[in-house]
Design an enzyme around this catalytic site. Structure first.
Site, mmCIF file in Angstrom:
data_model
loop_
_atom_site.group_PDB
_atom_site.id
_atom_site.type_symbol
_atom_site.label_atom_id
_atom_site.label_comp_id
_atom_site.label_asym_id
_atom_site.label_seq_id
_atom_site.Cartn_x
_atom_site.Cartn_y
_atom_site.Cartn_z
ATOM 1 N N ARG A 193 -14.237 -6.718 -1.354
ATOM 2 C CA ARG A 193 -13.518 -6.381 0.237
ATOM 3 C C ARG A 193 -13.079 -5.009 0.318
ATOM 4 N NH1 ARG A 193 -8.383 -4.945 1.647
ATOM 5 N NH2 ARG A 193 -7.859 -5.881 3.938
ATOM 6 N N GLY A 225 -10.769 -2.575 2.658
ATOM 7 C CA GLY A 225 -9.763 -2.665 4.060
ATOM 8 C C GLY A 225 -9.895 -1.410 4.720
ATOM 9 N N ASP A 226 -8.678 -1.046 5.361
ATOM 10 C CA ASP A 226 -8.495 0.095 6.017
ATOM 11 C C ASP A 226 -8.529 1.576 5.367
ATOM 12 O OD1 ASP A 226 -5.871 -1.042 5.649
ATOM 13 O OD2 ASP A 226 -5.229 0.762 6.537
ATOM 14 N N THR A 241 -0.227 1.454 6.723
ATOM 15 C CA THR A 241 -0.306 0.281 5.770
ATOM 16 C C THR A 241 0.035 -0.893 6.363
ATOM 17 O OG1 THR A 241 1.295 -0.698 4.047
ATOM 18 C CG2 THR A 241 2.311 0.664 5.578
ATOM 19 N N GLY A 242 -0.463 -1.937 6.015
ATOM 20 C CA GLY A 242 -0.581 -3.357 6.546
ATOM 21 C C GLY A 242 -1.802 -3.871 6.616
ATOM 22 N N THR A 301 0.972 -1.281 0.022
ATOM 23 C CA THR A 301 -0.051 0.108 -0.029
ATOM 24 C C THR A 301 0.803 1.182 -0.006
ATOM 25 O OG1 THR A 301 -1.755 -1.063 1.024
ATOM 26 C CG2 THR A 301 -1.627 1.354 1.536
ATOM 27 N N GLY A 352 -5.474 -4.476 6.643
ATOM 28 C CA GLY A 352 -6.616 -3.528 7.011
ATOM 29 C C GLY A 352 -7.536 -4.118 7.964
HETATM 30 N N1 GLY Z 1 -3.961 -1.877 4.128
HETATM 31 C C1 GLY Z 1 -4.460 -2.138 2.760
HETATM 32 C C2 GLY Z 1 -5.573 -3.173 3.068
HETATM 33 O O1 GLY Z 1 -5.499 -4.014 3.669
HETATM 34 O O2 GLY Z 1 -6.415 -3.207 2.298
#
Ligand code: GLY
Length: 297
Positions: A196, A198-199, A219-220, A168, A222
């Protein structure tokens, strides 16, 4: 009085393989270099965030824009968000399949009455705004086709494990007016189901900015990051702690609660940098006090 601008970008937190490390460092360096001169001349923070992230999305090294990981159905779906510290304006787009630079679409949405658009609605908005439409296959690179084939063969696959090979991207900027902005862009996690989220495109999770505290991009994994409102948590710590300490405390909370992995970059309201990660690497670049671009992992 004009402030000395600051910029920090990231290109993912994970164990970056040796053969990919140089591209990650170079990619982050290029993103900072692309905006540094304009930023010194007064470019607003949110425009600088957008420009830096556009460079990272267009660079196929990262899991954002071209080079995004493949979903379970073999397509790339992109999410991006931007937040402006002065106004608290937030905009994000999700599940973008036919545009190279979702950060530009999120940036355009900042000027509208709505904050978040997903899927076909987000793409219709992008078309209305005249962004160049491409085919999904133009986002797909050989590296990700190979990863997709390998993961499909492995029965032990899980979303949490698959997160690891992952990049990311994000940027946080402090401009000459002392305004902050933050943005993040991602292709998500490999083999995730279509749809889906994420964060990254959720305020306070992957992206957050408030002129009174700071701006942050994460980043990581989500699914873990969004449970602890990771970037908002880090920015709240800025009321009491230094940027480095705030980033460290946010990562500790994330790990204590979710046992997961992530990285974060931030800038506080005085223009000071912070970052922390509990992965092997965090690809990043920033401009130091001497005006030199430092890029590392
Ligand atoms: N950090 C990006 C995701 O998990 O989508």
């Amino acid at each position: 009085m004009k402030k000395e601008p600051k910029i920090i970008v990231h290109g993912g937190a994970w164990e970056i393989p040796l053969e990919e490390q140089e591209n990650h460092i170079k990619g982050c360096y290029n993103a900072v270099q692309a905006v540094w001169s304009d930023l010194q001349k007064g470019m607003p923070a949110h425009e600088a965030v957008c420009t830096a992230i556009r460079v990272l999305e267009t660079d196929e090294t990262f899991d954002a824009g071209k080079g995004g990981v493949l979903r379970a159905n073999g397509t790339v779906e992109l999410d991006a968000a931007i937040m402006v510290g002065k106004s608290h304006s937030f905009a994000s787009v999700m599940n973008i399949k036919e545009y190279m630079n979702p950060i530009d679409i999120a940036r355009a949405l900042l000027d509208e009455d709505f904050s978040i658009l997903c899927g076909s609605g987000a793409e219709a908005f992008a078309q209305e705004k005249g962004f160049p439409r491409i085919s999904n296959s133009e986002l797909i690179v050989e590296r990700e086709k190979k990863r997709f084939a390998t993961l499909k063969q492995e029965n032990k696959y899980s979303l949490a494990e698959a997160f690891m090979p992952h990049g990311t991207v994000g940027a946080v900027v402090y401009d000459t007016e002392g305004n902050l902005a933050a943005g993040t862009s991602t292709g998500g996690v490999p083999l995730a189901p279509s749809g889906r989220i994420g964060d990254t495109p959720l305020p306070g999770a992957g992206t957050y900015c408030d002129n009174t505290t700071g701006g942050a991009s994460a980043t990581g994994f989500g699914e873990a990051i969004l449970r602890v409102l990771f970037t908002r948590t880090a920015c709240d710590f800025l009321r009491e702690y230094s940027p480095m300490e705030s980033a460290k405390r946010a990562v500790e909370i994330l790990h204590d609660i979710t046992h997961s992995f992530a990285g974060i970059i931030l800038i506080n309201s005085k223009g000071e940098y912070g970052l922390a990660y509990n992965t092997t690497h965090l690809a990043r670049a920033y401009v130091d006090a001497k005006g030199d671009i430092i890029a590392t992992i």
